[in-house]
Design an enzyme around this catalytic site. Structure first.
Site, PDB file in Angstrom:
ATOM      1  N   CYS A  91    -101.286  76.231 101.940  1.00 38.90           N
ATOM      2  CA  CYS A  91    -100.296  76.998 102.702  1.00 38.90           C
ATOM      3  C   CYS A  91     -99.101  77.354 101.813  1.00 38.90           C
ATOM      4  O   CYS A  91     -98.650  78.502 101.791  1.00 38.90           O
ATOM      5  CB  CYS A  91     -99.858  76.179 103.926  1.00 38.90           C
ATOM      6  SG  CYS A  91     -98.780  77.068 105.046  1.00 38.90           S
ATOM      7  N   CYS A 147     -93.113  72.087  96.511  1.00 37.28           N
ATOM      8  CA  CYS A 147     -93.874  73.251  96.986  1.00 37.28           C
ATOM      9  C   CYS A 147     -94.782  73.807  95.896  1.00 37.28           C
ATOM     10  O   CYS A 147     -95.652  74.621  96.184  1.00 37.28           O
ATOM     11  CB  CYS A 147     -92.936  74.405  97.331  1.00 37.28           C
ATOM     12  SG  CYS A 147     -91.495  73.976  98.242  1.00 37.28           S
TER      13      CYS A 147
HETATM   14  S1  SF4 Z   1     -93.582  74.175 103.491  1.00 39.86           S
HETATM   15 FE1  SF4 Z   1     -95.477  74.946 102.602  1.00 39.86          FE
HETATM   16  S2  SF4 Z   1     -97.070  74.004 103.911  1.00 39.86           S
HETATM   17 FE2  SF4 Z   1     -95.177  73.891 105.074  1.00 39.86          FE
HETATM   18  S3  SF4 Z   1     -95.172  75.767 106.348  1.00 39.86           S
HETATM   19 FE3  SF4 Z   1     -93.985  76.182 104.464  1.00 39.86          FE
HETATM   20  S4  SF4 Z   1     -95.420  77.152 103.116  1.00 39.86           S
HETATM   21 FE4  SF4 Z   1     -96.648  76.097 104.707  1.00 39.86          FE
END
Ligand code: SF4
Length: 239
Positions: A125, A234
Site C-alpha cells: 500500500c 514508509c
Molecule cells: S501509511 Fe502506507 S499502508 Fe497506511 S494507508 Fe498510508 S500508504 Fe497505505
C-alpha cells in the site's frame, strides 16, 4: 532521457551534494542549508511536507518565497491533515503545493487488490500510494528537502544534512536533521507556525489515518505508526 544522459546528471548531482556537504560542514544551520539549496537548485528544488507542522515550510519560504511544496495525497489522510495543508496554502500564497497522488484512486486500488490493503500488505500500500507517487514527482526535480530529524527514530539517528539520494536519484537536504523537540517548539512559538491540531490531541507522528494511532505514554513517538507491526518507515527515508 537516455541512460547515459541520466547517469551523467546523477554523477553531477552526486558531486554537487558532496561539494555542498563539504562547504557547509556538519554544523550548518537550517537557514544556511536552505539558502544554499535555493541558490544551487532554484526551481529544481521541492520541499516535502507531511503537514504535521509548517516549520520546514516556513524555513524554506524564508529562503525561497515561491518554493514548491510536495504533499503525498494518499487518499487516507485525517481531515485535520488536509485542513493543515489548506491552511498552509492560505498562509503562504506565493508557494505552490504539489499534491502527489497515486496512479489509482482508493476505490480503484480496492477493486484490484481488495479493500483495506493497508491492513494486509502495508508495504505494498505504501509503495502504491507513497513511494511511486514520490518517485514520479521527484523525477521533475534535482533536489528535495525533507523534515527528517535524527531524534525521531533509531533509523534516523545518522541522517546527514546533505546527501545524494540513491533511491530517488537526486540531492536530498535535511535542514532540521539536528533539531531537538525543544528546537521545534521554540521555532513554532517564535514564528507562530501552523501545527496540525492532531499534535495537541496526542499524535506526535502523523501519517495516514488507518496506520496512525496514539502512542502509549512514555513510548517512542513513532510507535503509533503501523502500531503492532514491525514496519516503522514508509520506504521514503529508510528501510
Ligand atoms: S501509511 Fe502506507 S499502508 Fe497506511 S494507508 Fe498510508 S500508504 Fe497505505
Amino acid at each position: 532521457m537516455s541512460g547515459s544522459v541520466r547517469e551523467t546528471v546523477g554523477t553531477d548531482l552526486r558531486a554537487t551534494a558532496e561539494r555542498g556537504a563539504a562547504e557547509l560542514g556538519p554544523d550548518a544551520t537550517a537557514q544556511d542549508l536552505l539558502a544554499w539549496a535555493a541558490t544551487t537548485f532554484g526551481d529544481r528544488l521541492i520541499v516535502a511536507s507531511n503537514m504535521q507542522d509548517a516549520v520546514l515550510i516556513d524555513l524554506a519560504h524564508r529562503a525561497k518565497p515561491d518554493v514548491e511544496v510536495l504533499f503525498l495525497e494518499t487518499g487516507y489522510h485525517f481531515a485535520e491533515t488536509i485542513g493543515t495543508r489548506d491552511a498552509v496554502d492560505a498562509a503562504y500564497p506565493e508557494l505552490t503545493i504539489v499534491n502527489a497522488r497515486a496512479r489509482q484512486s482508493v476505490p480503484e486500488q480496492d477493486a484490484e487488490f481488495g479493500a483495506e490493503l493497508f491492513a494486509r500488505e502495508p508495504d505494498r500500500c505504501c509503495a502504491l500510494r507513497k513511494v511511486t507517487p514520490l518517485q514520479d514527482t521527484l523525477a521533475g526535480y534535482d533536489a528535495w528537502v525533507t523534515g527528517v530529524r535524527r531524534v525521531e527514530a533509531p533509523t534516523r539517528a545518522t541522517t546527514p544534512l546533505i546527501t545524494y539520494d540513491d533511491k530517488f536519484g537526486l540531492v536530498k537536504i535535511n535542514p532540521i536533521a539536528a533539531w531537538s523537540d525543544d528546537d521545534m517548539d521554540r521555532y513554532i512559538a517564535d514564528r507562530g507556525v501552523l501545527v496540525n491540531p492532531l499534535v495537541d490531541a496526542g499524535y506526535p507522528s502523523i501519517g495516514c489515518a488507518p496506520c496512525t494511532a496514539k502512542p502509549q505514554p512514555g513510548e517512542d513517538p513513532r510507535s503509533g505508526r503501523w502500531a503492532g507491526r514491525a514496519k516503522t518507515e514508509c520506504g521514503l527515508h529508510g528501510s
